[in-house]
Design an enzyme around this catalytic site. Structure first.
Site: not given
Length: 477
Positions: A208, A246, A280, A377
């Site tokens: 997905k 992750e 990331c 972030e």
């Protein structure tokens, strides 16, 4: 861009303007987006509830196409097909391991064949520069497939010495149906990071996409159809099943005064601005020793101003648009918070006025640890540069975050490189480089950056069950 089912991407000649070809790969003209349905059991399906959603080119804002949207019923259908394919006695489970490896190589061959097309689609769909798509996303995907194709017939157990009258050995068996959610920033590469080791171990997979459906992953579905395998599109929720994650990062780089300063500037900026900062692993916190701080900032500003922003399909472009309006607005809001909290915006940080979701790469100096841009972030092209006095201070501040995905150390002193690497609480530490990722090396994070590892031999453990078999022996008379 999408009119009557035909996608016009602006490439009218070898260079988009009819001029002679340049000495590097060129995007191709995508005449039609063919694969927009849900891929289940080696067949294309429409959504059971008839749902679709639109996907847009972030460089132009023009609709690319409409994609079938999977719902719960579609997920159940995909899982049912994957479960059937993973049952003992099925063609997939009966296939010998060498043949499984050959199928992964075959998929890699097909991706090599369609490499320019896939890179073009990746660029149209995500906004990343074409050469990044071609040399990083596609190259990394193909290498990952070939790496795990080589592992398929090398996953074996061990024999253990136990009591004299027993024999004990282990088997590594597939876990069965694996669910994977792939991110929108590297849809094709992350697709392969998850699918290749899972298939290598003999599992079936339900995929997905997170938010936007990656068109390249759908196209690879068509390549998988040529190979004759089943991989799909849908969601899987976690309960007591094994989970690997992750997740995000707020990745520190420590630049010591004895480092090659120009190298440190170049590598940390690649880390901060690669894929428009939508990584990331983004080098979002750069700690620079005070003796070289001002020089590092000066060179960083100079480097940022030289970045080529433009049409991502132009091979000369090195910086494209953000993925969508939501991400675009979030980045600008965080940049504004940095200015309000007292950081100095040295350059960039503003939206381009032309069409598309472009933000000029931003460099902040005099950043403090309490600021939002130092803690959150950003997932955008924002480089934050901090000052430090001592090695211990740099380590403590680098580790002072809930994340622990990646970090970097820049120094000419090998002892320092090794001691600082050991002290940093991250799953990956780069020394005098950044974003150096290889299919052979494990990738994953400490703390809130994740659980488990992808890539390398370590990833195989995530997709395998270890069974111990103990046999009672009859002593010979």
């Amino acid at each position: 861009m999408a009119q009557n089912g035909t996608t016009e991407n602006g490439v009218t000649g070898a260079n988009g303007d009819g001029s002679p070809p340049m000495p590097f790969p060129q995007p191709v003209k995508v005449q039609e987006i063919r694969h927009t349905k849900i891929f289940i059991n080696n067949e294309w399906h429409t959504s059971l509830k008839g749902k679709t959603f639109q996907t847009f080119n972030p460089a132009t804002g023009v609709k690319i196409c409409e994609v079938e949207e999977a719902d719960k019923a579609d997920v159940d259908k995909a899982v049912k097909a994957a479960r059937a394919a993973s049952q003992r006695g099925s063609p997939w489970r009966r296939m010998d391991v060498s043949s499984r490896g050959r199928l992964l190589h075959k998929l890699a061959d097909l991706m090599e064949r369609d490499r320019a097309l896939l890179a073009t689609m990746e660029t149209i769909d995500t906004g990343k520069p074409f050469l990044h798509s071609f040399f990083i996303d596609l190259d990394g995907s193909i290498k990952t497939l070939r790496y795990y194709a080589g592992w398929a017939d090398k996953i074996h157990g061990k024999t253990m010495p136990v009591d004299d009258t027993f024999m004990c050995f282990t088997r590594h068996e597939p876990v069965g149906v694996c669910g994977a959610i792939i991110p929108w920033n590297f849809p094709l590469l992350m697709f392969m990071w998850k699918v290749a080791p899972a298939l290598c171990c003999g599992n079936t997979v339900v995929i997905k996409p997170a938010e936007q459906t990656p068109l390249t992953a759908l196209h690879v579905g068509s390549l998988i159809k040529e190979v004759g395998q089943l991989i799909k599109e849908a969601a899987a929720k976690s309960n007591l099943k094994r989970v690997t994650l992750e997740l995000g990062g707020k990745n520190p780089c420590i630049v010591f005064a004895d480092s090659d300063l120009q190298l440190a500037v170049e590598e940390t900026q690649k880390g901060a601005f690669f894929n428009q900062g939508q990584c990331c692993t983004a080098a979002s916190r750069v700690f620079v020793e005070e003796q070289v701080y001002e020089e590092f900032v000066r060179r960083s500003v100079e480097s940022a101003k030289s970045i080529v922003i433009g049409d991502p399909l132009d091979p000369r472009t090195s910086h494209g648009p953000q993925i969508d309006q939501k991400q675009f607005d979030k980045i600008l809001e965080l940049i504004d918070s940095g200015k309000k909290e007292g950081a100095k915006l040295e350059c960039g940080g503003v939206a381009m006025e032309d069409t598309g979701l472009y933000i000029q790469p931003a460099v902040f100096s005099h950043v403090k640890d309490h600021m939002r841009i130092a803690k959150e972030e950003i997932f955008g092209p924002v480089q934050c540069i901090f000052r430090f006095k001592s090695q211990q201070e740099a380590i403590e501040r680098a580790n002072s975050t809930e994340y622990g995905l990646a970090s970097a150390v820049f120094t000419r002193n090998l002892d320092r490189a090794l001691s600082v690497s050991a002290a940093l609480e991250t799953g990956t530490v780069w020394v005098n480089c950044y974003n150096a990722l290889h299919a052979q090396a494990p990738f994953g994070g400490y703390k809130m950056s994740g659980n488990g590892r992808e890539l390398g031999e370590y990833a195989l453990a995530e997709y395998s069950e270890v069974k111990a078999v103990t046999i009672k022996l009859t002593e010979a008379l």
